[in-house]
Structures are given as structure tokens and as C-alpha cells.
Design an enzyme around this catalytic site. Structure first.
Site, PDB file in Angstrom:
ATOM      1  N   THR A  17      -3.696  -5.240  13.730  1.00  0.00           N
ATOM      2  CA  THR A  17      -3.332  -6.383  12.904  1.00  0.00           C
ATOM      3  C   THR A  17      -1.950  -6.157  12.311  1.00  0.00           C
ATOM      4  O   THR A  17      -1.664  -5.086  11.792  1.00  0.00           O
ATOM      5  CB  THR A  17      -4.363  -6.577  11.773  1.00  0.00           C
ATOM      6  N   TYR A  55      -6.850   8.010  14.862  1.00  0.00           N
ATOM      7  CA  TYR A  55      -5.657   7.483  14.207  1.00  0.00           C
ATOM      8  C   TYR A  55      -5.862   7.382  12.693  1.00  0.00           C
ATOM      9  O   TYR A  55      -5.049   7.892  11.904  1.00  0.00           O
ATOM     10  CB  TYR A  55      -5.255   6.099  14.767  1.00  0.00           C
ATOM     11  N   CYS A  79      12.207  -0.097  17.569  1.00  0.00           N
ATOM     12  CA  CYS A  79      11.768  -0.009  18.967  1.00  0.00           C
ATOM     13  C   CYS A  79      10.566  -0.941  19.129  1.00  0.00           C
ATOM     14  O   CYS A  79       9.441  -0.518  19.371  1.00  0.00           O
ATOM     15  CB  CYS A  79      11.399   1.437  19.295  1.00  0.00           C
ATOM     16  N   TRP A 113       0.823  -1.212   0.000  1.00  0.00           N
ATOM     17  CA  TRP A 113       0.000   0.000   0.000  1.00  0.00           C
ATOM     18  C   TRP A 113       0.858   1.264   0.000  1.00  0.00           C
ATOM     19  O   TRP A 113       0.347   2.368  -0.026  1.00  0.00           O
ATOM     20  CB  TRP A 113      -0.920   0.013   1.225  1.00  0.00           C
ATOM     21  N   ARG A 114       2.177   1.068   0.064  1.00  0.00           N
ATOM     22  CA  ARG A 114       3.056   2.226   0.087  1.00  0.00           C
ATOM     23  C   ARG A 114       3.482   2.648  -1.320  1.00  0.00           C
ATOM     24  O   ARG A 114       3.687   3.826  -1.590  1.00  0.00           O
ATOM     25  CB  ARG A 114       4.315   1.890   0.894  1.00  0.00           C
ATOM     26  N   ASP A 131      -0.701   5.784  16.813  1.00  0.00           N
ATOM     27  CA  ASP A 131      -1.066   4.390  17.061  1.00  0.00           C
ATOM     28  C   ASP A 131      -0.193   3.840  18.191  1.00  0.00           C
ATOM     29  O   ASP A 131       0.524   4.581  18.857  1.00  0.00           O
ATOM     30  CB  ASP A 131      -0.896   3.569  15.780  1.00  0.00           C
ATOM     31  N   GLU A 157      -5.251   0.931   6.016  1.00  0.00           N
ATOM     32  CA  GLU A 157      -5.298   1.369   7.411  1.00  0.00           C
ATOM     33  C   GLU A 157      -6.372   0.620   8.201  1.00  0.00           C
ATOM     34  O   GLU A 157      -6.173   0.303   9.368  1.00  0.00           O
ATOM     35  CB  GLU A 157      -5.527   2.879   7.501  1.00  0.00           C
ATOM     36  N   LEU A 170      -9.273 -12.410   8.968  1.00  0.00           N
ATOM     37  CA  LEU A 170      -8.592 -11.198   9.443  1.00  0.00           C
ATOM     38  C   LEU A 170      -9.066 -10.791  10.837  1.00  0.00           C
ATOM     39  O   LEU A 170      -8.328 -10.152  11.587  1.00  0.00           O
ATOM     40  CB  LEU A 170      -8.836 -10.021   8.488  1.00  0.00           C
ATOM     41  N   GLY A 171     -10.302 -11.146  11.161  1.00  0.00           N
ATOM     42  CA  GLY A 171     -10.825 -10.796  12.475  1.00  0.00           C
ATOM     43  C   GLY A 171     -11.441  -9.405  12.537  1.00  0.00           C
ATOM     44  O   GLY A 171     -11.368  -8.635  11.583  1.00  0.00           O
ATOM     45  N   TYR A 172     -12.040  -9.093  13.665  1.00  0.00           N
ATOM     46  CA  TYR A 172     -12.713  -7.798  13.864  1.00  0.00           C
ATOM     47  C   TYR A 172     -13.562  -7.456  12.640  1.00  0.00           C
ATOM     48  O   TYR A 172     -13.332  -6.463  11.950  1.00  0.00           O
ATOM     49  CB  TYR A 172     -11.695  -6.690  14.114  1.00  0.00           C
ATOM     50  N   CYS A 205      18.475  -0.930  19.632  1.00  0.00           N
ATOM     51  CA  CYS A 205      18.896   0.452  19.844  1.00  0.00           C
ATOM     52  C   CYS A 205      20.063   0.884  18.952  1.00  0.00           C
ATOM     53  O   CYS A 205      20.174   2.057  18.603  1.00  0.00           O
ATOM     54  CB  CYS A 205      19.248   0.675  21.311  1.00  0.00           C
TER      55      CYS A 205
END
Length: 362
Positions: free
Chosen positions: A46, A123, A195, A27-28, A141, A40, A83-85, A203
Site C-alpha cells: 500500500t 520484512y 529509483c 510514523w517517522r 521489501d 508497517e 485500505l484493502g487486504y 538518476c
DNA sequence: AATCCGGGGGC
DNA sequence: GCCCCAGGATT
């Protein structure tokens, strides 16, 4: 506590790091508003890796807002299966219909208007506005909260809405006006691949290495602070794979609540014995001939845990459909009906050959 | 402010 | 086992 002077110094190193280290994501490469929107929504709670196989398939099936708005519900759920939700995709369709009616099929280039659409919160509105339209608004997020709490060694509870709002306001002060989308994606990317949410952060790869308070103090295991979610309740259920020679019985779940509108094998609360299971089948006005106990299975949702006992029940021919039940061709049932992963342990019994010897004669 | 809503992967 | 995840809606 996050301060403006602190945040200002993070911008340039972050953008430079992102330019070199951004992952190539489906998607980028082409960031049309619709593609950003779909990605999104899929990415809510997910992982990127989980979304990848779904994204292009979805875009190919429903390439624009119009086709999403008009898509048949069954097909829509099938595209989302696993995928859920599932309310995410229902809400996205409602929003698509709104976009057709109010905005001539074009997602509004306006944070507040995006926010009014079903399924789009702070978001997602920020992500679409900044990534697709270059509007300088934050997109906060879990990644963003984690890296900002860490860089400033802030022990606020990131589950609190007040903390999220504070972070949004702080970012609003420093967000670059000319590359808001890259900035927001860079924040998330840093959280996703350096991170990291579980395990030790990398780091030595971090553009904020020199001034990160959490690294200086060796506190990565303590931050961010996140109040523990409530534990799950356990539900015992008995799942019935009811079939004749060629068809299997499915049922549609209620329109609201868990797995709303998806399809399932008939199932009952509690752990039933073979005789009790047979009784349930008879109460459906079906005529059981043989029953076989299947393996137990467990499925974990966010807030419930199903402990399931399965039975395969052979009945005489499934012809006249009873109220609320579907008799579907076993060979095509998995292609045609969205069946949630919770039943994965038993879906194989839709097609397995009926072996006489292992059945108990009734 | 709490609770509901999926499924999978990491450790 | 427990944690988290490019969250949002509902109550």
C-alpha cells in the site's frame, strides 16, 4: 550478483543522502514500537499516500496494544475500510492479543519473536526490529529488491523467495550496527522517490549514480525482472439495493475469503433480468413493489474482476429481519457498517430519494 | 512454489 | 489497459 565489496560502498553515500532527503512521515516523527508496527502493516502493498489519512485516525482510536487487542471487530474493520487486504488488521489484532498475554503488552525487541506474531513476516519483523529497536537486521521489501537488482544489474526474478533470501543475507553482512533503522529506511526511501517503480528513475538525484550498473548500461526498463502474475478471472454479479422508505438491506460476507466479514448489498452471481432480480427478492421473503435498473459497474481486485449490474428494489416496510439479512437505517448505514469499495457505485442509492416516475410498476 | 487477498495511482 | 505498491498466510 550482489557482493559484499559492492554493498560496502553503497552504505555511506546512501546514509548521507537519506539524512538530507528523508520525507517527513507521520510514523517517522515519533517511532514507538506500536506506531512502527501499525504503520508497517498499513504499508504492506500500500502506497504511503494511501496510508496517510488512515494512520493518525487509527492511532487516535486505538492508541496502544491493549486497546487494539480489546477492540470490537466491527469498529476495527471500520477503521480499515477502504485500505484493502482486511486480514492484515484481523491478524494484527490477534498478534496484539498475543503481545498482551505473552509480552505484557510490549512488542518484543527480538526479530525471531516478532516473526512468530500473526501477520508479521520477514520484512515487517526486520522493519520493527531495526526502526523501533535499532536491531541490525535487514528489511527487504519491493523497493529494496528493485534498487539492489538495479545497482548491480542483476536479472534474477525478484518474485522468487530464493532471491529475497539471498538479498537478506547479503544485507546482513553490511548493515551498520549503529543505525540499522536509518539504513533500512534509506534503502526503501531511495526506491520510493528516486529509483521509482514505474517510469524513469531520477538518476541525477541518486547517491549511487557513479557506480550503478543499470544506469551505466541504460537498462532501467529491463530491471528488475519480475515474473508476470496470472491474469484475472471475470465474475458477473447482480447487486440489489433493496429498500423501503427509510431502511436498506445489508448482508454480512462469510468469515473467510474475499472481503471476509465485511458488509455488502445482497448480490447474486450472473447478470439477472429485472424479473429474475425480483424473484431473488421474493425468495428473501420480502415483497417487492418497484424495481429500477441502475448503472453497470466494474471493480478490479488483484485476482478477480467483478462486472456488476445494479438494481434498486423498493419493498414494503422492512420490519421483521429475515435470516442473514440486516435492515439498517439508510442514513447511518455508511457510518456504521464497513462496506468495501467494490460497492461504491451503488452506495449512493441507499439514500437517494425514491422517485416514483422512474420506477417500473410491478 | 502458486495462489489468495484490495484498492488506488501512474503511465 | 497494465503495472506496481514499505507483504503475509495458506495450500
Amino acid at each position: 550478483m550482489l557482493e559484499k565489496f559492492q554493498l560496502e560502498q553503497i552504505v555511506k553515500p546512501l546514509l548521507a543522502w537519506f539524512e538530507k532527503n528523508a520525507r517527513t512521515l507521520p510514523w517517522r516523527s515519533i517511532s514507538t514500537p506500536y506506531r512502527v508496527w501499525v504503520s508497517e502493516i498499513m504499508l504492506q502493498q500500500t502506497r504511503v499516500e494511501a496510508v496517510k489519512p488512515y494512520f493518525e485516525r487509527f492511532m487516535h482510536a486505538l492508541p496502544d496494544v491493549k486497546s487494539l487487542a480489546e477492540c470490537e471487530e466491527e469498529r476495527l474493520l471500520k477503521l480499515w475500510e477502504g485500505l484493502g487486504y482486511y486480514n492484515r488488521v484481523r491478524n494484527m489484532q490477534i498478534a496484539a492479543q498475543t503481545v498482551m498475554e505473552q509480552y505484557d503488552g510490549k512488542l518484543p525487541a527480538d526479530y525471531e519473536k516478532l516473526l512468530e506474531l500473526k501477520g508479521i513476516g520477514h520484512y515487517t519483523a526486520g522493519a520493527i526490529a531495526s526502526i523501533a529497536y535499532g536491531i541490525p537486521v535487514p528489511a527487504v521489501d519491493g523497493n529494496v529488491l528493485r534498487i539492489l537488482m538495479r545497482v548491480s544489474a542483476d536479472n534474477s526474478d525478484i518474485m522468487k523467495q530464493s532471491v529475497k533470501t539471498r538479498v537478506e543475507q547479503a544485507l546482513q553482512q553490511v548493515i551498520p550496527q549503529d543505525c540499522a533503522g536509518s539504513f533500512n529506511q534509506a534503502l526503501m526511501e531511495l526506491g520510493a522517490i528516486v529509483c521509482v517503480p514505474n517510469g524513469e528513475p531520477l538518476c541525477d538525484q541518486c547517491p549511487w549514480y557513479s557506480f550503478c550498473e543499470t544506469r551505466k548500461r541504460g537498462l532501467w526498463q529491463e530491471l528488475p525482472v519480475k515474473k508476470k502474475a496470472k491474469g484475472r478471472r471475470i465474475e458477473e454479479r447482480t447487486v440489489l439495493v433493496i429498500r423501503d422508505g427509510e431502511r436498506v438491506v445489508l448482508k454480512r460476507r462469510p468469515k473467510k475469503g474475499l472481503l471476509a466479514g465485511l458488509y455488502e448489498f445482497p448480490n447474486e452471481p450472473g447478470t439477472l433480468t429485472e424479473d429474475e432480480a425480483l424473484r431473488v427478492v421474493q425468495d428473501m421473503h420480502l415483497h417487492p413493489m418497484r424495481i429500477q435498473r441502475l448503472e453497470e459497474a466494474k471493480h478490479i481486485f488483484s485476482h478477480v474482476e467483478w462486472h456488476m449490474q445494479g438494481y434498486m428494489v423498493e419493498v414494503d416496510s422492512l420490519t421483521r429481519e429475515e435470516a442473514g439479512l440486516l435492515f439498517v437505517e439508510a442514513a447511518h448505514s455508511e457510518e456504521a457498517y464497513p462496506i468495501p469499495a467494490a460497492f461504491a457505485a451503488y452506495t449512493k442509492y441507499m439514500n437517494i430519494r425514491l422517485g416514483n416516475e422512474r420506477f417500473k410498476e410491478k
